[in-house]
Scaffold this motif. Structure first.
Motif, PDB file in Angstrom:
ATOM      1  N   MET A  50       0.807  -1.111  -0.583  1.00 15.99           N
ATOM      2  CA  MET A  50       0.257  -0.013  -0.007  1.00 15.99           C
ATOM      3  C   MET A  50       1.171   1.237   0.111  1.00 15.99           C
ATOM      4  O   MET A  50       2.069   1.199   0.381  1.00 15.99           O
ATOM      5  CB  MET A  50      -1.030   0.022   0.974  1.00 15.99           C
ATOM      6  CG  MET A  50      -1.440  -1.185   0.965  1.00 15.99           C
ATOM      7  SD  MET A  50      -2.995  -1.007  -0.154  1.00 15.99           S
ATOM      8  CE  MET A  50      -3.935  -0.538   0.307  1.00 15.99           C
ATOM      9  N   ASN A  71       0.747   5.461   1.066  1.00 15.61           N
ATOM     10  CA  ASN A  71      -0.222   6.043   1.733  1.00 15.61           C
ATOM     11  C   ASN A  71      -0.116   7.670   1.332  1.00 15.61           C
ATOM     12  O   ASN A  71       0.069   7.647   0.413  1.00 15.61           O
ATOM     13  CB  ASN A  71       0.457   6.524   3.501  1.00 15.61           C
ATOM     14  CG  ASN A  71       2.252   6.791   3.398  1.00 15.61           C
ATOM     15  OD1 ASN A  71       2.374   7.347   2.497  1.00 15.61           O
ATOM     16  ND2 ASN A  71       2.601   6.347   4.581  1.00 15.61           N
ATOM     17  N   ALA A  72      -0.778   7.843   2.375  1.00 15.02           N
ATOM     18  CA  ALA A  72      -0.863   9.614   1.381  1.00 15.02           C
ATOM     19  C   ALA A  72       0.350  10.493   1.543  1.00 15.02           C
ATOM     20  O   ALA A  72       0.038  11.637   0.346  1.00 15.02           O
ATOM     21  CB  ALA A  72      -2.302  10.730   2.701  1.00 15.02           C
ATOM     22  N   THR A  73       1.189  10.391   1.480  1.00 15.12           N
ATOM     23  CA  THR A  73       2.899  11.049   1.206  1.00 15.12           C
ATOM     24  C   THR A  73       3.522  10.410   0.755  1.00 15.12           C
ATOM     25  O   THR A  73       4.468  10.981   0.079  1.00 15.12           O
ATOM     26  CB  THR A  73       3.429  10.971   3.093  1.00 15.12           C
ATOM     27  OG1 THR A  73       3.701   9.942   3.388  1.00 15.12           O
ATOM     28  CG2 THR A  73       2.940  12.105   4.156  1.00 15.12           C
ATOM     29  N   SER A  80       5.473   3.722   0.283  1.00 16.40           N
ATOM     30  CA  SER A  80       5.470   2.869   0.674  1.00 16.40           C
ATOM     31  C   SER A  80       4.626   1.760   2.035  1.00 16.40           C
ATOM     32  O   SER A  80       5.542   2.111   2.903  1.00 16.40           O
ATOM     33  CB  SER A  80       6.363   1.997  -0.184  1.00 16.40           C
ATOM     34  OG  SER A  80       6.103   2.436  -1.050  1.00 16.40           O
ATOM     35  N   SER A  81       4.232   1.560   2.052  1.00 15.52           N
ATOM     36  CA  SER A  81       3.870   0.472   3.295  1.00 15.52           C
ATOM     37  C   SER A  81       5.186  -0.872   3.788  1.00 15.52           C
ATOM     38  O   SER A  81       5.529  -1.179   2.995  1.00 15.52           O
ATOM     39  CB  SER A  81       2.775  -0.207   3.648  1.00 15.52           C
ATOM     40  OG  SER A  81       2.023  -1.043   2.456  1.00 15.52           O
TER      41      SER A  81
END
Length: 229
Positions: free
Chosen positions: A102, A104-106, A109-110
């Motif tokens: 995934m 995120n908004a920034t 990557s997760s």
């Protein structure tokens, strides 16, 4: 008037109670509420682990075109062949978005599915704590425990109907043929077992679960697996 407000609760007590002792009790309750709200709360420290570096190192060690470690070392350390592990990772990604990469908004990557699944397998294979995989995989203890929970539930839901069931007549006949072809007529599969330490075993039961050469209470876990598992 907000019924959740401590001052309102105290006023309700005072309206209900009439003598000085009751009013003193309410005063003590109010003081306790005020002092508890002033107590400093423990702040959780956010550690920048550079999880991207953990994924890159793991990928280069085992999953690249020219991995650092061999397939034999992978089999020994993961307790399974690489293609089996990758099959589990792919199946979990299709089953639960938690095991998908995934962003995120920034735009960051997760943790990768390889990191999450490797953390779980290492814990299960070696019987180590969640914190022991942090320095290599760059994954915190709390996240690792969450991975274990989701991993086990996902594997049961995905593979349980096929592998975690009793063999039917067709399965038995097929397994018998496989065993006979390998020189073991009448064999359903290969049995393996291990002793799992029972940390919180009641004292009254300890004598029933202790081996002479071990000294600690253990539970015997047995499994029968076919060649095609």
């Amino acid at each position: 008037m907000d019924p959740s407000n401590p001052s309102h609760i105290a006023k309700m007590f005072m309206d209900y109670m009439n003598d000085d002792m009751d009013e003193e009790l309410v005063r003590l309750v109010m003081e306790e509420e005020a002092s508890s709200s002033k107590r400093p709360r423990r702040q959780r420290r956010n550690i920048e682990r550079n999880r991207e570096d953990g994924h890159d190192r793991l990928f280069n060690d085992y999953f690249s075109q020219t991995p650092v470690y061999t397939n034999e070392q992978f089999r020994r350390r993961y307790r399974m062949h690489k293609h089996v592990f990758l099959r589990i990772v792919e199946a979990l990604g299709q089953h639960d978005e938690y095991f998908r990469m995934m962003v995120n908004a920034t735009g960051r990557s997760s943790l990768s599915p390889l990191q999450k699944c490797t953390a779980v397998i290492r814990m299960l294979a070696y019987g180590t704590s969640a914190d022991s995989v942090d320095d290599y995989l760059r994954i915190g203890e709390t996240t690792t425990l969450k991975c274990v929970d989701k991993f086990t539930k996902g594997v049961i839901n995905i593979f349980g109907p096929q592998y975690l069931r009793r063999p039917n007549a067709e399965d038995i006949e097929r397994l018998m043929r496989m065993g006979e072809a390998r020189g073991f007529p009448g064999m359903l599969g290969s049995i393996d077992c291990m002793h799992w330490e029972w940390k919180n075993c009641p004292v009254a039961l300890k004598g029933k679960y202790v081996r002479g050469d071990h000294g600690k209470p253990t539970v015997m876990l047995e499994a029968v697996a076919s060649q095609d598992l």
